[in-house]
Design a protein around this motif. Sequence first.
Motif, PDB file in Angstrom:
ATOM      1  N   GLY A 158       2.390   2.745  10.161  1.00  0.00           N
ATOM      2  CA  GLY A 158       3.170   3.876   9.669  1.00  0.00           C
ATOM      3  C   GLY A 158       3.801   3.669   8.300  1.00  0.00           C
ATOM      4  N   LYS A 159       3.488   2.567   7.631  1.00  0.00           N
ATOM      5  CA  LYS A 159       4.085   2.280   6.319  1.00  0.00           C
ATOM      6  C   LYS A 159       3.579   3.218   5.229  1.00  0.00           C
ATOM      7  CE  LYS A 159       4.649  -2.566   7.437  1.00  0.00           C
ATOM      8  NZ  LYS A 159       3.883  -3.780   7.531  1.00  0.00           N
ATOM      9  N   CYS A 160       2.374   3.758   5.431  1.00  0.00           N
ATOM     10  CA  CYS A 160       1.797   4.683   4.453  1.00  0.00           C
ATOM     11  C   CYS A 160       0.714   5.512   5.140  1.00  0.00           C
ATOM     12  CB  CYS A 160       1.223   3.908   3.258  1.00  0.00           C
ATOM     13  SG  CYS A 160      -0.248   2.957   3.631  1.00  0.00           S
ATOM     14  N   PRO A 161       0.275   6.593   4.502  1.00  0.00           N
ATOM     15  CA  PRO A 161      -0.800   7.409   5.075  1.00  0.00           C
ATOM     16  C   PRO A 161      -2.134   6.663   5.105  1.00  0.00           C
ATOM     17  CG  PRO A 161       0.263   8.551   3.229  1.00  0.00           C
ATOM     18  CD  PRO A 161       0.794   7.164   3.262  1.00  0.00           C
ATOM     19  N   ALA A 195       0.820  -1.217   0.000  1.00  0.00           N
ATOM     20  CA  ALA A 195       0.000   0.000   0.000  1.00  0.00           C
ATOM     21  C   ALA A 195       0.852   1.265   0.000  1.00  0.00           C
ATOM     22  CB  ALA A 195      -0.920   0.009   1.224  1.00  0.00           C
ATOM     23  N   ASP A 196       0.423   2.253  -0.787  1.00  0.00           N
ATOM     24  CA  ASP A 196       1.020   3.584  -0.749  1.00  0.00           C
ATOM     25  C   ASP A 196       0.100   4.560  -0.023  1.00  0.00           C
ATOM     26  OD1 ASP A 196       3.504   3.187  -2.264  1.00  0.00           O
ATOM     27  OD2 ASP A 196       2.147   2.705  -3.915  1.00  0.00           O
ATOM     28  N   VAL A 197      -1.201   4.321  -0.112  1.00  0.00           N
ATOM     29  CA  VAL A 197      -2.220   5.111   0.588  1.00  0.00           C
ATOM     30  C   VAL A 197      -3.374   4.173   0.911  1.00  0.00           C
ATOM     31  CG1 VAL A 197      -3.876   7.030   0.424  1.00  0.00           C
ATOM     32  CG2 VAL A 197      -1.638   7.255  -0.647  1.00  0.00           C
ATOM     33  N   VAL A 198      -3.914   4.298   2.135  1.00  0.00           N
ATOM     34  CA  VAL A 198      -5.099   3.529   2.523  1.00  0.00           C
ATOM     35  C   VAL A 198      -6.185   4.529   2.903  1.00  0.00           C
ATOM     36  CG1 VAL A 198      -6.090   1.908   4.190  1.00  0.00           C
ATOM     37  CG2 VAL A 198      -3.759   1.543   3.342  1.00  0.00           C
ATOM     38  N   LEU A 199      -7.332   4.410   2.235  1.00  0.00           N
ATOM     39  CA  LEU A 199      -8.478   5.267   2.525  1.00  0.00           C
ATOM     40  C   LEU A 199      -9.637   4.409   3.012  1.00  0.00           C
ATOM     41  CD1 LEU A 199      -8.399   7.629  -0.590  1.00  0.00           C
ATOM     42  CD2 LEU A 199      -7.649   8.157   1.731  1.00  0.00           C
ATOM     43  N   LEU A 200     -10.243   4.829   4.107  1.00  0.00           N
ATOM     44  CA  LEU A 200     -11.377   4.102   4.675  1.00  0.00           C
ATOM     45  C   LEU A 200     -12.686   4.696   4.189  1.00  0.00           C
ATOM     46  CD1 LEU A 200      -9.024   3.585   6.754  1.00  0.00           C
ATOM     47  CD2 LEU A 200     -10.833   3.268   8.423  1.00  0.00           C
ATOM     48  N   ASP A 225     -12.714  11.817  -8.772  1.00  0.00           N
ATOM     49  CA  ASP A 225     -11.639  12.789  -8.952  1.00  0.00           C
ATOM     50  C   ASP A 225     -11.213  13.404  -7.630  1.00  0.00           C
ATOM     51  OD1 ASP A 225     -14.188  14.033  -8.840  1.00  0.00           O
ATOM     52  OD2 ASP A 225     -13.504  15.748 -10.011  1.00  0.00           O
ATOM     53  N   LYS A 226     -12.154  13.716  -6.761  1.00  0.00           N
ATOM     54  CA  LYS A 226     -11.856  14.328  -5.459  1.00  0.00           C
ATOM     55  C   LYS A 226     -11.140  13.340  -4.543  1.00  0.00           C
ATOM     56  CE  LYS A 226     -14.033  18.299  -6.021  1.00  0.00           C
ATOM     57  NZ  LYS A 226     -13.284  19.504  -6.266  1.00  0.00           N
ATOM     58  N   VAL A 227     -11.589  12.091  -4.551  1.00  0.00           N
ATOM     59  CA  VAL A 227     -10.973  11.075  -3.697  1.00  0.00           C
ATOM     60  C   VAL A 227      -9.562  10.770  -4.198  1.00  0.00           C
ATOM     61  CG1 VAL A 227     -11.187   8.756  -2.734  1.00  0.00           C
ATOM     62  CG2 VAL A 227     -13.239  10.143  -3.073  1.00  0.00           C
ATOM     63  N   LEU A 228      -9.374  10.755  -5.508  1.00  0.00           N
ATOM     64  CA  LEU A 228      -8.043  10.559  -6.079  1.00  0.00           C
ATOM     65  C   LEU A 228      -7.115  11.702  -5.670  1.00  0.00           C
ATOM     66  CD1 LEU A 228      -6.070   9.002  -7.921  1.00  0.00           C
ATOM     67  CD2 LEU A 228      -6.925  10.413  -9.808  1.00  0.00           C
ATOM     68  N   GLU A 229      -7.620  12.932  -5.757  1.00  0.00           N
ATOM     69  CA  GLU A 229      -6.836  14.103  -5.338  1.00  0.00           C
ATOM     70  C   GLU A 229      -6.370  13.949  -3.901  1.00  0.00           C
ATOM     71  OE1 GLU A 229      -8.420  18.137  -5.726  1.00  0.00           O
ATOM     72  OE2 GLU A 229      -9.148  17.547  -7.721  1.00  0.00           O
ATOM     73  N   LYS A 230      -7.276  13.527  -3.038  1.00  0.00           N
ATOM     74  CA  LYS A 230      -6.950  13.347  -1.617  1.00  0.00           C
ATOM     75  C   LYS A 230      -5.835  12.309  -1.460  1.00  0.00           C
ATOM     76  CE  LYS A 230      -8.980  12.211   2.835  1.00  0.00           C
ATOM     77  NZ  LYS A 230      -9.935  12.985   3.579  1.00  0.00           N
ATOM     78  N   ALA A 231      -5.961  11.196  -2.162  1.00  0.00           N
ATOM     79  CA  ALA A 231      -4.958  10.127  -2.077  1.00  0.00           C
ATOM     80  C   ALA A 231      -3.601  10.627  -2.569  1.00  0.00           C
ATOM     81  CB  ALA A 231      -5.411   8.917  -2.886  1.00  0.00           C
ATOM     82  N   LEU A 232      -3.585  11.378  -3.660  1.00  0.00           N
ATOM     83  CA  LEU A 232      -2.332  11.892  -4.203  1.00  0.00           C
ATOM     84  C   LEU A 232      -1.675  12.858  -3.242  1.00  0.00           C
ATOM     85  CD1 LEU A 232      -3.357  12.407  -7.947  1.00  0.00           C
ATOM     86  CD2 LEU A 232      -1.953  10.547  -6.983  1.00  0.00           C
ATOM     87  N   LYS A 233      -2.464  13.739  -2.613  1.00  0.00           N
ATOM     88  CA  LYS A 233      -1.914  14.672  -1.631  1.00  0.00           C
ATOM     89  C   LYS A 233      -1.344  13.934  -0.435  1.00  0.00           C
ATOM     90  CE  LYS A 233      -4.660  18.688  -2.844  1.00  0.00           C
ATOM     91  NZ  LYS A 233      -5.841  19.486  -2.555  1.00  0.00           N
ATOM     92  N   LEU A 234      -2.044  12.912   0.022  1.00  0.00           N
ATOM     93  CA  LEU A 234      -1.561  12.121   1.157  1.00  0.00           C
ATOM     94  C   LEU A 234      -0.238  11.426   0.819  1.00  0.00           C
ATOM     95  CD1 LEU A 234      -4.857  10.475   2.415  1.00  0.00           C
ATOM     96  CD2 LEU A 234      -3.410  12.027   3.728  1.00  0.00           C
ATOM     97  N   SER A 235      -0.122  10.947  -0.395  1.00  0.00           N
ATOM     98  CA  SER A 235       1.097  10.227  -0.786  1.00  0.00           C
ATOM     99  C   SER A 235       2.309  11.140  -0.885  1.00  0.00           C
ATOM    100  CB  SER A 235       0.884   9.486  -2.116  1.00  0.00           C
ATOM    101  OG  SER A 235       0.860  10.394  -3.188  1.00  0.00           O
ATOM    102  N   GLU A 236       2.043  12.431  -1.109  1.00  0.00           N
ATOM    103  CA  GLU A 236       3.141  13.407  -1.200  1.00  0.00           C
ATOM    104  C   GLU A 236       3.699  13.743   0.172  1.00  0.00           C
ATOM    105  OE1 GLU A 236       1.377  16.703  -3.228  1.00  0.00           O
ATOM    106  OE2 GLU A 236       1.234  15.610  -5.125  1.00  0.00           O
ATOM    107  N   GLY A 237       2.914  13.409   1.206  1.00  0.00           N
ATOM    108  CA  GLY A 237       3.370  13.664   2.572  1.00  0.00           C
ATOM    109  C   GLY A 237       3.037  15.041   2.977  1.00  0.00           C
TER     110      GLY A 237
END
Length: 101
Positions: free
Chosen positions: A71-74, A49-54, A89-101
Amino acid sequence: MNIYLVCNAGMSTSILVKKMQEAAEKKGLADTNIEAFSVEVLDERVDTADVVLLGPQIRHMVEDVKKVVGGKCPVDVIDMRDYGMIRGDKVLEKALKLSEG
């Protein structure tokens, strides 16, 4: 990049996954892998996983999921409105921002 959506059964998020994949393609992010599955499967998949969203319906489990992820990923919860309106699109944006740290 692996974005995992976690919910109770993995069913309700499958439509959102499709919309997120469409949004990723439009952004030229063809190498983005987006999957949905139940929370019970997360421990088997966490290493990739790079991002986990519930899903908002299991937001009460966010601390438990963070412990599994270790702590392996956001880890975050999908906004209820974006989830309900299937705004991939909005959920993808959120995941991308989280992955950037």
